[in-house]
Design a protein around this motif. Structure first.
Motif, PDB file in Angstrom:
ATOM      1  N   ALA A 194       0.822  -1.211   0.000  1.00 46.75           N
ATOM      2  CA  ALA A 194       0.000   0.000   0.000  1.00 46.75           C
ATOM      3  C   ALA A 194       0.857   1.262   0.000  1.00 46.75           C
ATOM      4  CB  ALA A 194      -0.938   0.001   1.204  1.00 46.75           C
ATOM      5  N   ASN A 195       1.989   1.216   0.699  1.00 46.41           N
ATOM      6  CA  ASN A 195       2.852   2.398   0.751  1.00 46.41           C
ATOM      7  C   ASN A 195       3.441   2.707  -0.627  1.00 46.41           C
ATOM      8  OD1 ASN A 195       3.995   4.442   2.517  1.00 46.41           O
ATOM      9  ND2 ASN A 195       5.969   3.467   2.145  1.00 46.41           N
ATOM     10  N   VAL A 196       3.892   1.678  -1.340  1.00 50.20           N
ATOM     11  CA  VAL A 196       4.403   1.868  -2.694  1.00 50.20           C
ATOM     12  C   VAL A 196       3.298   2.358  -3.620  1.00 50.20           C
ATOM     13  CG1 VAL A 196       5.375   0.691  -4.705  1.00 50.20           C
ATOM     14  CG2 VAL A 196       6.233   0.151  -2.423  1.00 50.20           C
ATOM     15  N   LEU A 197       2.107   1.831  -3.465  1.00 48.56           N
ATOM     16  CA  LEU A 197       0.995   2.238  -4.324  1.00 48.56           C
ATOM     17  C   LEU A 197       0.606   3.692  -4.066  1.00 48.56           C
ATOM     18  CD1 LEU A 197      -1.244  -0.975  -4.186  1.00 48.56           C
ATOM     19  CD2 LEU A 197       0.243  -0.203  -6.050  1.00 48.56           C
ATOM     20  N   ARG A 198       0.759   4.156  -2.821  1.00 48.45           N
ATOM     21  CA  ARG A 198       0.501   5.579  -2.555  1.00 48.45           C
ATOM     22  C   ARG A 198       1.545   6.446  -3.251  1.00 48.45           C
ATOM     23  NH1 ARG A 198      -0.897   3.534   2.661  1.00 48.45           N
ATOM     24  NH2 ARG A 198       1.210   3.931   3.462  1.00 48.45           N
ATOM     25  N   TRP A 199       2.815   6.017  -3.200  1.00 49.77           N
ATOM     26  CA  TRP A 199       3.848   6.756  -3.922  1.00 49.77           C
ATOM     27  C   TRP A 199       3.558   6.751  -5.420  1.00 49.77           C
ATOM     28  CZ3 TRP A 199       7.032   4.708  -7.742  1.00 49.77           C
ATOM     29  CH2 TRP A 199       8.012   5.565  -8.222  1.00 49.77           C
ATOM     30  N   VAL A 239      -3.426  16.639  -5.787  1.00 50.41           N
ATOM     31  CA  VAL A 239      -3.617  15.210  -5.507  1.00 50.41           C
ATOM     32  C   VAL A 239      -2.274  14.547  -5.219  1.00 50.41           C
ATOM     33  CG1 VAL A 239      -4.336  13.005  -6.510  1.00 50.41           C
ATOM     34  CG2 VAL A 239      -5.735  15.046  -6.861  1.00 50.41           C
ATOM     35  N   SER A 240      -1.268  14.886  -6.016  1.00 53.98           N
ATOM     36  CA  SER A 240       0.074  14.356  -5.795  1.00 53.98           C
ATOM     37  C   SER A 240       0.583  14.740  -4.409  1.00 53.98           C
ATOM     38  CB  SER A 240       1.024  14.874  -6.882  1.00 53.98           C
ATOM     39  OG  SER A 240       2.351  14.487  -6.629  1.00 53.98           O
ATOM     40  N   LEU A 241       0.406  15.997  -4.045  1.00 49.76           N
ATOM     41  CA  LEU A 241       0.856  16.483  -2.740  1.00 49.76           C
ATOM     42  C   LEU A 241       0.155  15.761  -1.599  1.00 49.76           C
ATOM     43  CD1 LEU A 241       2.281  18.478  -0.848  1.00 49.76           C
ATOM     44  CD2 LEU A 241       0.433  20.114  -1.335  1.00 49.76           C
ATOM     45  N   ALA A 242      -1.174  15.668  -1.689  1.00 55.15           N
ATOM     46  CA  ALA A 242      -1.945  15.028  -0.623  1.00 55.15           C
ATOM     47  C   ALA A 242      -1.547  13.560  -0.453  1.00 55.15           C
ATOM     48  CB  ALA A 242      -3.437  15.144  -0.929  1.00 55.15           C
TER      49      ALA A 242
END
Length: 413
Positions: free
Chosen positions: A17-22, A187-190
């Motif tokens: 999930a962390n990689v997918l958020r990045w 969106v990228s920032l959030a």
């Protein structure tokens, strides 16, 4: 462990999930870039005519190239996540303010050039920072997969971005497109704010910015793998980061294939690159990564020559798909090897060097494209691209550290 630290579990990157958020943040950022640059070019054309577009775009491209190495120093000194978040925030605010200004008054070239200039300066900081994040959010054995996912993100953004930009430009003009780009950066920032990273111990005493830059360049120059790998990246990317697209337009015009034929070959290239990115995303491991990279570059070199000699559109489409597949494969492997071999304390500076090689060398060839095609034909240009790529492959095979380079094997929990 702080809220920003993460102990990465042993699972594939595409299930992390962390990689997918990045990846979500990165995709939104690249899509925002595409929309922004198309809107900027559109607004510059309307404000000053086609002759002014290059000047406005150059106002952003020149400072980005000049300051890229300094951006790597900033990323290493203050941490890539913090720098990426702050620079993303600045980009968001600047583009939204530009959208508001265009909504209130007609576009002026000085305003567009100023926006491009600020964007270029911030991009010089953002790009090394976001590129240095993968080793902080996953384990070394997953970096090839992350690079494959990054390739998929770029292909998706480059496919969807122009469609979004075109629709918004028709419906809301340049100010609407700027607003959409600003929203994408938001969106990228959030999403970046939710990404957790592993801490890296830095040096006990900091040098000056100039000293840290010299230290980073010295680190690359003395590294037995990174030094030749950076040269391979520069050689292999200088043609395929832009000049080939221009050469493809001229090839299609020379052979009478028209815009439709050019589109088919370009689409085949994208399909091939997407296939390679998808393959490396799901593959558990690439054995003998260095040798595989060199082999892919050899095939890419042959494909470039074959494309220039293609007797028909069907053959050209086949060569386009082959080049996309093998060049995408090589690009993903070189990115993974760089991030695996680099000391995390130097990742920002090393990323800035490789990014500068990609973005800085390619524009040098743009003037040569038209001259070469006009004097000797498109086949000669593509043969030259093949020769440059062949040189990169030979270097990859000739240097033992590159030829024997390996990526870590993934071991599931």
């Amino acid at each position: 462990m702080s809220a920003q630290d993460v102990a990465v579990p042993a699972r594939p990157a595409y299930r992390d999930a962390n990689v997918l958020r990045w990846l979500t943040a990165y995709t939104a950022s690249v899509a925002g870039d595409v929309v922004f640059f198309l809107a900027l070019s559109w607004a510059a054309t309307r404000a000053g005519g086609p002759s002014q577009v290059g000047l406005v775009v150059a106002a952003g491209a020149v400072p980005r190239a000049v300051l890229m190495l300094g951006g790597g120093v900033v990323a290493d000194r203050f941490g890539p996540r913090r720098v990426a978040v702050l620079s993303d925030g600045v980009r968001c605010v600047v583009i939204l303010l530009a959208a508001a200004a265009l909504a209130l008054a007609p576009a002026h070239l000085w305003l567009l050039a100023l926006v491009a200039l600020i964007f270029g300066v911030v991009d010089a900081v953002f790009m090394p920072a976001v590129g240095a994040l993968p080793p902080r959010i996953t384990t070394a054995d997953q970096l090839a997969r992350v690079q494959g996912m990054r390739g998929l993100s770029i292909r998706l953004s480059n496919a969807v971005g122009p469609l979004v930009a075109g629709a918004v430009l028709v419906a809301g003009g340049a100010e609407g497109a700027f607003a959409v780009a600003g929203v994408l950066f938001a969106v990228s920032l959030a999403t970046l704010l939710t990404v957790r990273v592993t801490p890296v111990a830095g040096p006990s005493q900091r040098d000056s910015a100039r000293g840290e830059l010299r230290d980073g360049l010295r680190y690359v120059r003395r590294h037995r793998l990174l030094a030749p790998l950076v040269v391979v990246i520069g050689l292999s990317e200088m043609c395929f980061s832009g000049p080939v697209a221009t050469g493809l337009v001229l090839l299609a015009d020379e052979r009478g294939w028209g815009a439709v034929g050019m589109g088919w070959v370009a689409s085949a290239f994208s399909v091939g690159a997407t296939a390679s990115a998808l393959l490396l995303t799901v593959a558990p491991r690439v054995p003998r990564a260095g040798a595989a990279m060199a082999a892919a570059l050899l095939v890419t070199a042959a494909g470039a020559v074959g494309l220039g000699q293609a007797p028909s559109l069907t053959v050209a489409v086949a060569f386009g798909a082959l080049i996309g597949l093998t060049s995408g494969f090589a690009t993903t492997l070189t990115g993974a090897l760089v991030q695996t071999a680099t000391d995390p304390r130097y990742l920002g500076r090393v990323t800035s060097v490789t990014t500068l090689c990609t973005l800085g060398l390619a524009p040098v060839l743009f003037p040569a494209v038209g001259i070469t095609v006009e004097l000797w034909g498109a086949a000669t240009f593509f043969a030259g691209c093949g020769a440059i790529c062949l040189l990169a492959a030979v270097l990859g095979l000739a240097v033992p550290a590159l030829r024997r380079a390996e990526l870590p094997e993934f071991k599931a929990a």
